[in-house]
Write an enzyme that holds these catalytic residues in place. Sequence first.
Site, PDB file in Angstrom:
ATOM      1  N   TRP A 173      38.186  51.612  30.402  1.00  0.00           N
ATOM      2  CA  TRP A 173      39.340  51.154  31.188  1.00  0.00           C
ATOM      3  C   TRP A 173      40.235  50.203  30.409  1.00  0.00           C
ATOM      4  O   TRP A 173      41.267  49.767  30.895  1.00  0.00           O
ATOM      5  CB  TRP A 173      38.881  50.506  32.490  1.00  0.00           C
ATOM      6  CG  TRP A 173      37.718  49.573  32.343  1.00  0.00           C
ATOM      7  CD1 TRP A 173      37.764  48.252  32.039  1.00  0.00           C
ATOM      8  CD2 TRP A 173      36.338  49.897  32.501  1.00  0.00           C
ATOM      9  NE1 TRP A 173      36.508  47.717  31.987  1.00  0.00           N
ATOM     10  CE2 TRP A 173      35.601  48.717  32.282  1.00  0.00           C
ATOM     11  CE3 TRP A 173      35.646  51.075  32.818  1.00  0.00           C
ATOM     12  CZ2 TRP A 173      34.204  48.682  32.359  1.00  0.00           C
ATOM     13  CZ3 TRP A 173      34.266  51.036  32.902  1.00  0.00           C
ATOM     14  CH2 TRP A 173      33.569  49.852  32.668  1.00  0.00           C
ATOM     15  N   ARG A 174      39.839  49.849  29.187  1.00  0.00           N
ATOM     16  CA  ARG A 174      40.682  48.998  28.354  1.00  0.00           C
ATOM     17  C   ARG A 174      41.529  49.802  27.364  1.00  0.00           C
ATOM     18  O   ARG A 174      42.217  49.225  26.520  1.00  0.00           O
ATOM     19  CB  ARG A 174      39.815  47.996  27.582  1.00  0.00           C
ATOM     20  CG  ARG A 174      39.218  46.911  28.461  1.00  0.00           C
ATOM     21  CD  ARG A 174      38.338  45.983  27.671  1.00  0.00           C
ATOM     22  NE  ARG A 174      37.811  44.899  28.514  1.00  0.00           N
ATOM     23  CZ  ARG A 174      36.837  44.085  28.158  1.00  0.00           C
ATOM     24  NH1 ARG A 174      36.268  44.207  26.970  1.00  0.00           N
ATOM     25  NH2 ARG A 174      36.416  43.135  28.978  1.00  0.00           N
ATOM     26  N   GLU A 186      38.092  48.065  38.418  1.00  0.00           N
ATOM     27  CA  GLU A 186      37.767  46.805  39.082  1.00  0.00           C
ATOM     28  C   GLU A 186      37.009  47.039  40.388  1.00  0.00           C
ATOM     29  O   GLU A 186      36.101  46.280  40.735  1.00  0.00           O
ATOM     30  CB  GLU A 186      39.046  46.000  39.356  1.00  0.00           C
ATOM     31  CG  GLU A 186      39.665  45.392  38.108  1.00  0.00           C
ATOM     32  CD  GLU A 186      38.734  44.421  37.404  1.00  0.00           C
ATOM     33  OE1 GLU A 186      37.885  43.806  38.073  1.00  0.00           O
ATOM     34  OE2 GLU A 186      38.841  44.288  36.178  1.00  0.00           O
ATOM     35  N   GLN A 191      29.974  44.188  42.186  1.00  0.00           N
ATOM     36  CA  GLN A 191      28.539  44.237  42.471  1.00  0.00           C
ATOM     37  C   GLN A 191      27.788  45.274  41.628  1.00  0.00           C
ATOM     38  O   GLN A 191      26.669  45.670  41.979  1.00  0.00           O
ATOM     39  CB  GLN A 191      28.295  44.553  43.960  1.00  0.00           C
ATOM     40  CG  GLN A 191      28.995  43.649  44.937  1.00  0.00           C
ATOM     41  CD  GLN A 191      28.418  42.246  44.948  1.00  0.00           C
ATOM     42  OE1 GLN A 191      27.241  42.050  44.725  1.00  0.00           O
ATOM     43  NE2 GLN A 191      29.264  41.254  45.182  1.00  0.00           N
ATOM     44  N   LEU A 229      26.501  54.755  43.287  1.00  0.00           N
ATOM     45  CA  LEU A 229      27.122  53.455  43.007  1.00  0.00           C
ATOM     46  C   LEU A 229      26.917  52.465  44.149  1.00  0.00           C
ATOM     47  O   LEU A 229      27.005  51.253  43.959  1.00  0.00           O
ATOM     48  CB  LEU A 229      28.633  53.615  42.750  1.00  0.00           C
ATOM     49  CG  LEU A 229      29.066  53.902  41.314  1.00  0.00           C
ATOM     50  CD1 LEU A 229      30.577  54.067  41.254  1.00  0.00           C
ATOM     51  CD2 LEU A 229      28.623  52.811  40.357  1.00  0.00           C
ATOM     52  N   TYR A 269      40.663  38.614  44.358  1.00  0.00           N
ATOM     53  CA  TYR A 269      40.176  38.860  43.003  1.00  0.00           C
ATOM     54  C   TYR A 269      40.785  40.127  42.408  1.00  0.00           C
ATOM     55  O   TYR A 269      41.336  40.109  41.297  1.00  0.00           O
ATOM     56  CB  TYR A 269      38.642  38.968  42.983  1.00  0.00           C
ATOM     57  CG  TYR A 269      38.136  39.456  41.653  1.00  0.00           C
ATOM     58  CD1 TYR A 269      38.012  38.577  40.577  1.00  0.00           C
ATOM     59  CD2 TYR A 269      37.831  40.796  41.442  1.00  0.00           C
ATOM     60  CE1 TYR A 269      37.604  39.027  39.333  1.00  0.00           C
ATOM     61  CE2 TYR A 269      37.419  41.254  40.215  1.00  0.00           C
ATOM     62  CZ  TYR A 269      37.298  40.367  39.161  1.00  0.00           C
ATOM     63  OH  TYR A 269      36.901  40.830  37.925  1.00  0.00           O
ATOM     64  N   ASP A 287      36.019  35.363  39.815  1.00  0.00           N
ATOM     65  CA  ASP A 287      34.759  35.883  40.338  1.00  0.00           C
ATOM     66  C   ASP A 287      33.615  34.999  39.861  1.00  0.00           C
ATOM     67  O   ASP A 287      33.836  33.913  39.319  1.00  0.00           O
ATOM     68  CB  ASP A 287      34.560  37.334  39.906  1.00  0.00           C
ATOM     69  CG  ASP A 287      34.404  37.481  38.393  1.00  0.00           C
ATOM     70  OD1 ASP A 287      34.570  36.476  37.653  1.00  0.00           O
ATOM     71  OD2 ASP A 287      34.097  38.607  37.935  1.00  0.00           O
ATOM     72  N   CYS A 341      28.567  33.380  28.331  1.00  0.00           N
ATOM     73  CA  CYS A 341      28.132  32.417  29.363  1.00  0.00           C
ATOM     74  C   CYS A 341      27.486  33.215  30.491  1.00  0.00           C
ATOM     75  O   CYS A 341      27.991  33.273  31.605  1.00  0.00           O
ATOM     76  CB  CYS A 341      29.336  31.613  29.852  1.00  0.00           C
ATOM     77  SG  CYS A 341      28.901  30.062  30.637  1.00  0.00           S
ATOM     78  N   CYS A 349      25.429  29.875  23.629  1.00  0.00           N
ATOM     79  CA  CYS A 349      26.402  28.829  23.297  1.00  0.00           C
ATOM     80  C   CYS A 349      26.869  28.883  21.846  1.00  0.00           C
ATOM     81  O   CYS A 349      28.020  28.533  21.545  1.00  0.00           O
ATOM     82  CB  CYS A 349      25.818  27.453  23.610  1.00  0.00           C
ATOM     83  SG  CYS A 349      25.524  27.188  25.373  1.00  0.00           S
TER      84      CYS A 349
END
Length: 490
Positions: A173-174, A186, A191, A229, A269, A287, A341, A349
């Site tokens: 999708w990019r 999206e 979920q 899904l 969102y 989100d 993250c 990190c």
Amino acid sequence: MVIREYKPKDCRLLAELFYDTVHTVNAKDYTKEQLDAWADGNCDLEKWNQSFQEHYTVVAVEKEQAVGFGDMDTTGYLDRLYVHKDVQGKGVATAICDALESKIRQDKYMTHASITARKFFEKRGYRVVKEQQVERKGILLKNYVMEKERTQFAWIVGPLIQWYRKKARVLPWRENHDPYRVWVSEIMLQQTRVEAVIPYYHRFMEYFPNVKSLALAQEETVLKLWEGLGYYSRARNLKKAAEMIYYQFDGIFPCEYESIRKLPGIGKYTAGAVSSIAFGQPHAAVDGNVLRVITRLGEIGIDIKNEKFKNSVSEMLEEIYPAGLCSEFTQSLMELGAVVCVPGGEPKCNECPLKEGCRAYQNDSWQHYPVKSAKAERKKIYKTVLILSSQGKTAVKKREEQGLLAGLWELPNTDKKMNTEEIKQWLEEQGIETAQIKKHKNAKHVFTHLEWYMYCYDVVCTTEGSDFNWVSEEELEDTIPLPTAFRKCL
């Protein structure tokens, strides 16, 4: 439009742009005599060139023509900001300010704004601290001393986008910023893990490559492609929204945030994600991933389920969205929360581009953030599920149009645990005679608020009850959208 740094040869061109801009853009707020005094009293090429080189100065160029410029000194004082009348309101002034503020990092910024410019600076978070009269060529001009404090997280924009350009995952999708493709991805990703979504996304795009194909599709076909899904209301709302776009917007995906927000199944969102990624608008998509990043960066101990807090994070992010880079900024925040993250484990990190300014990293406190109120315990439901077979066909039935798995197909079942004798009696009440009832397996399926514990039986029938649809193995596999919960029983 391109924003580039100042070159000495620009000085005369910028002086001409300044003179023209003063007389056109500000004409409604000042007299001609005042404008002449302003232009003549400020434009000294030698002094300008010197200050331009001492300050950080940028020029906005469109079609090889300078259409705006601005300069800021090292203390955060914005000395000049002028944009040609033909590009007023097109984001040029914003892009210039963004470039200056990303280069000159100060806790506070200041400028002197004309009557005309005051509204622009107020939208950027500046406030009037003093109203004054300045003298030029013996004439008094009204202006305002304005200040703003830097948003706490403004510093993350540059390093985050640079990191994203180098480290972003390659995802289908990019490939482009087509709003339809962004929207479908999206919705699917809600979920659901990226790895699970990719094959579904490819298949969905193969069947429904655009809004029209989805709008005109049969709902059963859409649901079948969605099978596995979960959260099937997403698929239904996709179909409804596609119909709305096709019939009310002539098949063109709406570009305004509020119009996107009104489409079925789209909340804050998703509207933020589509408007920023596909249309380059400064709308945040907040989100769990984003909230985790922000709360760790600032060691913020507020429950992330708190709607007021979510809204405040959105507002804060929208203040720092970089003009022309909204798509990358939204995706970079998502990406950081997804792969660095991370949820449910120790963050990486050492790979984070923001670690030097992250309080949770500095204080080794990441495990305390984000703060989340405890989830309510899921209700447990015990079911008996029957795989009824007769002459090579299997019994299925459509669920009610409201509630869990609304309108989807199901295997015959009851909301209680039954033994073989109870099953036989229940089937006789449905008009079905049985030749054999045999325990097949136990299965479990977890929904957001429920857990199903299923006791599954194979039942060979000698008669077919009229309350069920009897379908072939091929139909069950290829055309009937049977939820995963029931497929686990087969």
